[in-house]
Design a protein around this motif. Sequence first.
Motif, short mmCIF file in Angstrom:
data_model
loop_
_atom_site.label_atom_id
_atom_site.label_comp_id
_atom_site.label_asym_id
_atom_site.label_seq_id
_atom_site.Cartn_x
_atom_site.Cartn_y
_atom_site.Cartn_z
N TYR A 691 -11.19 -4.49 -18.29
CA TYR A 691 -12.12 -3.53 -18.90
C TYR A 691 -12.51 -3.96 -20.31
O TYR A 691 -13.66 -3.80 -20.73
N GLU A 692 -11.55 -4.53 -21.06
CA GLU A 692 -11.83 -4.87 -22.45
C GLU A 692 -10.96 -6.05 -22.86
O GLU A 692 -9.81 -6.18 -22.44
N VAL A 693 -11.54 -6.94 -23.71
CA VAL A 693 -10.78 -8.03 -24.33
C VAL A 693 -10.97 -7.91 -25.83
O VAL A 693 -12.10 -7.84 -26.33
N GLN A 694 -9.86 -7.90 -26.55
CA GLN A 694 -9.87 -7.67 -27.99
C GLN A 694 -9.40 -8.93 -28.72
O GLN A 694 -8.43 -9.58 -28.32
N GLY A 695 -10.11 -9.29 -29.81
CA GLY A 695 -9.77 -10.48 -30.58
C GLY A 695 -8.44 -10.38 -31.29
O GLY A 695 -7.84 -9.30 -31.39
N ASP A 696 -7.96 -11.52 -31.84
CA ASP A 696 -6.61 -11.58 -32.40
C ASP A 696 -6.56 -11.51 -33.92
O ASP A 696 -5.49 -11.69 -34.51
N SER A 697 -7.68 -11.26 -34.58
CA SER A 697 -7.66 -11.20 -36.04
C SER A 697 -6.99 -9.92 -36.52
O SER A 697 -7.30 -8.83 -36.04
N ARG A 698 -6.09 -10.08 -37.49
CA ARG A 698 -5.45 -8.92 -38.11
C ARG A 698 -5.68 -8.89 -39.61
O ARG A 698 -5.13 -8.05 -40.31
N SER A 699 -6.48 -9.86 -40.11
CA SER A 699 -6.91 -9.85 -41.51
C SER A 699 -8.21 -10.63 -41.59
O SER A 699 -8.47 -11.50 -40.74
N PRO A 700 -9.06 -10.35 -42.57
CA PRO A 700 -10.39 -10.98 -42.63
C PRO A 700 -10.32 -12.50 -42.61
O PRO A 700 -9.55 -13.12 -43.35
N GLY A 701 -11.12 -13.09 -41.72
CA GLY A 701 -11.22 -14.54 -41.62
C GLY A 701 -10.18 -15.20 -40.75
O GLY A 701 -10.33 -16.37 -40.37
N ALA A 702 -9.11 -14.49 -40.42
CA ALA A 702 -8.06 -15.07 -39.60
C ALA A 702 -8.39 -14.88 -38.12
O ALA A 702 -9.23 -14.06 -37.75
N GLY A 703 -7.71 -15.64 -37.27
CA GLY A 703 -7.87 -15.46 -35.84
C GLY A 703 -8.77 -16.49 -35.19
O GLY A 703 -9.15 -17.49 -35.79
N HIS A 704 -9.12 -16.21 -33.93
CA HIS A 704 -9.84 -17.18 -33.11
C HIS A 704 -10.94 -16.50 -32.30
O HIS A 704 -10.73 -15.41 -31.77
N ASP A 705 -12.09 -17.15 -32.22
CA ASP A 705 -13.12 -16.73 -31.27
C ASP A 705 -12.79 -17.35 -29.92
O ASP A 705 -12.43 -18.53 -29.84
N VAL A 706 -12.92 -16.56 -28.85
CA VAL A 706 -12.62 -17.07 -27.52
C VAL A 706 -13.75 -16.70 -26.57
O VAL A 706 -14.46 -15.71 -26.77
N ASP A 707 -13.92 -17.52 -25.55
CA ASP A 707 -14.81 -17.20 -24.44
C ASP A 707 -13.98 -16.63 -23.30
O ASP A 707 -12.96 -17.23 -22.91
N ALA A 708 -14.41 -15.48 -22.78
CA ALA A 708 -13.73 -14.85 -21.65
C ALA A 708 -14.66 -14.92 -20.44
O ALA A 708 -15.79 -14.43 -20.49
N THR A 709 -14.19 -15.55 -19.36
CA THR A 709 -14.98 -15.69 -18.14
C THR A 709 -14.44 -14.74 -17.08
O THR A 709 -13.23 -14.72 -16.82
N VAL A 710 -15.34 -13.96 -16.49
CA VAL A 710 -14.95 -12.99 -15.46
C VAL A 710 -15.80 -13.22 -14.21
O VAL A 710 -16.85 -13.86 -14.26
N VAL A 711 -15.32 -12.67 -13.09
CA VAL A 711 -16.07 -12.74 -11.85
C VAL A 711 -16.31 -11.32 -11.34
O VAL A 711 -15.41 -10.47 -11.39
N ASN A 712 -17.53 -11.06 -10.90
CA ASN A 712 -17.90 -9.77 -10.33
C ASN A 712 -17.28 -9.66 -8.94
O ASN A 712 -17.53 -10.50 -8.06
N VAL A 713 -16.45 -8.65 -8.73
CA VAL A 713 -15.72 -8.51 -7.47
C VAL A 713 -16.68 -8.31 -6.30
O VAL A 713 -16.45 -8.79 -5.19
N SER A 714 -17.80 -7.64 -6.53
CA SER A 714 -18.75 -7.34 -5.45
C SER A 714 -19.64 -8.54 -5.12
O SER A 714 -19.80 -8.90 -3.95
N SER A 715 -20.21 -9.17 -6.14
CA SER A 715 -21.20 -10.23 -5.89
C SER A 715 -20.62 -11.63 -5.94
O SER A 715 -21.24 -12.57 -5.45
N GLY A 716 -19.47 -11.80 -6.58
CA GLY A 716 -18.91 -13.14 -6.76
C GLY A 716 -19.52 -13.90 -7.92
O GLY A 716 -19.15 -15.05 -8.17
N ALA A 717 -20.45 -13.28 -8.64
CA ALA A 717 -21.10 -13.95 -9.77
C ALA A 717 -20.16 -14.00 -10.97
O ALA A 717 -19.47 -13.02 -11.28
N GLU A 718 -20.14 -15.15 -11.65
CA GLU A 718 -19.32 -15.31 -12.84
C GLU A 718 -20.19 -15.18 -14.09
O GLU A 718 -21.37 -15.51 -14.07
N ARG A 719 -19.59 -14.72 -15.16
CA ARG A 719 -20.28 -14.68 -16.45
C ARG A 719 -19.24 -14.87 -17.55
O ARG A 719 -18.04 -14.62 -17.35
#
Length: 760
Positions: A691-719
């Motif tokens: 339902y939700e993916v939350q970033g890992d920053s706990r202070s300004p400028g820290a942390g990582h940007d990530v790409d999250a890939t999911v698949v639609n259970v009904s259509s099989g399409a990925e995004r």
Amino acid sequence: MVATPALAVRGGGPVADGTWGFVAKVNVGETHSCTGALVSPQWVLTATSCFASQGQSITSGAPKTATTVTVGRTDLSATGGRVLPVEWIHPHRDRDAVLVKLSLRAVGITPVTLGSAAPVTGDALQVAGYGRTAEQWAPDRLHAAPVVAGAVAAASFGWTAASGGDVSACQGDAGAPVLRTNGSRAELVGLSSGSGQGGCLGAAADGTRGGDAVRVDDLASWIRTVAIEPTTSYTQYAGSLTGIGGYDFDDNRDQAVAFDYTGSGRLDHLVLYRPGTQIVFIVKRNADGSYVPVFSSTTGIGGYDLKDGRDRIVAFDYTGSGKLDHLVLYRPGGQTAWILEHGAGNTCKAVFHSSAGIGGYDLNSAEDQIIAYDYEHSGKLDHLLLYRPGTGMARILRHSGATFTPVFASADGGIGGYNLKDARDRVIAFDYTGSGKLDHLVLYRPGGQTAWILEHGAGNTFRAVFDSATGIGGYDLKSTADQIIAYDYEHSGKLDHLLLYRPGGKTAWVLKHGAGNSFTAVFHSSAGIGGYDLEMAKDRLIAFDYRSTGGQSHLFLYRPGDQITYVAGRALPPVRVVPVTVTPVIGPDSIVERFGYPLNFPHAFAGTSGQADWGTDEAEARNFELISGNGGIIWVSCTASPENGVGVIKVFPGLLNGETEIGEPHLGVTAVCFKVLGSGGWVKLRIPNVYEVQGDSRSPGAGHDVDATVVNVSSGAERTKRVERDESEQFGRTDTTCDESHQDYPDNCRETLLELRVVS
């Protein structure tokens, strides 16, 4: 009885920086990883099994999967050594050994010496590798352990821990060098090939210790035959009497520039143009050695008309990407300057254009010259140096947005003590220190014997690190025809040699910078170079990337007006290699890292959960799957404490009525959390109902940007969605049907998380 955890292949622990720089990390895409050893500047010896899965054959040639080798870097998180693509592999017929050819020569890293005698049972040896340890999935640092040779056979031998040790080879240690040491000297006697992996992360703690190795002491002849090195002589690689790629070179005004047309980081295209006529071509080399145009025009390029005989073109890093993928077109004496970028298809468009000079430099003299230069020692040719020989005028410009501003300006005083008061003066950028950066300037006066090399110091100051009034390295610079270019003589990817030539005089030299400020000739000829005679005053040459490997180690020579074009480079000995096909046996003792997520994974990020294991079995018990990864993102407790402002990435599955909970209880719901351990980390998994993916920053400028890939259970399409470090992204809303006409589609559909990948 509880077995003591092994320290994998490194009972002796981490290796000190600068030790055994020949040990290499081999990454075969995202499928396999091994260790190897540099046995000559362009060749690494590792395990054939690193390139195959069970039942797959391996054939001499380009690897089926893009492969990179890191060598000369004891700590993989550091920046030393080299990271190079692999262009060719050649397996041994009978052993788990393969020679891997790098795209460039790893000059400056000393290859390992090959042992000439087999180990004897009881010999003291060392094993060094980048494989797993008892606690780490993907160690950044090379580890080594003292071991003892066991039984020795015709093609292999075993080894066990030295007295009091507890050592195993682990996944990632296939191809790890087994060394016989004598003080600081090490010689290669074997490659690790298998192990019971006892005590390794993800393996049984009570498994068999020690390991097996392939003998290499008797492979010297095979290695010499395959791992050939270039000679000091030059030869012809291509030539034509009718131009190149459809461009006829039938006019004395013709010019050539090496260019990164595709943004690949390789100067493997040639821009060919005829100022004053509007004719311009860009050509590339095909696999069969022929050249074809990817762009051709009789009306200029990108809106720049090339109607003036003074027009000139240089390649430039306009965006600071480290790639010379833009073109500066300028008209000395005409005040015109444009910068073009390659767009869709074969189009080019102007990102800068001016009819009043550039950055305050007026371009009002026919003598004006422009070169790209690495002013900030960044490894990027993202500054422009403009100068007017004969006047002392020089300016260096920095690009910001759509403007250029001077970081250095001299109206009539030259630069760094060199006065630029002679109309013959010329300037080029040069890698004086072998750093891979064109951050020094060579200033020279053809016919005047003067040559200086300047280094940019504090602020906008320059100082001479070399100055001479009698030429350089034995080359006298007595002719006004003399030309100098920076050149990659060693095929290392570094323009750290100087090629000096005298068109019309048949003379060509290549100089190497040695100790202090000395230069010595590594090549000199009074009969041209590589069969090209240089007997005409209009002959010209440039360095370019003939093989698209990232190094400007070949020369494009041409004679405008006579249609002659030529490619020369250092000659290679005759190749006597017969292609080989083998099918490695991949047994249960294989120590190739295949990136499967560890079955058992205790670690220090359990927080207050009380959970001891974070491997695949425990994930299954919590109703999700961990499939594979590279150790750069691992499953941890959501209660793990932040470090330096970096917490955990939180994945929240939607709570559906009647369905099982996923992950651990957290904030009144459930979550599955991940810790980023490496900048290139990735993990493949299956977390249902995300339902939700939350970033890992706990202070300004820290942390990582990530790409999250999911698949639609009904259509099989990925995004894929980008989850920024201090943000969160929502995915499937499981309380509504997956209706494509819904305003929130596809966020109204049930989705399964397939992958998390660190992008920055």
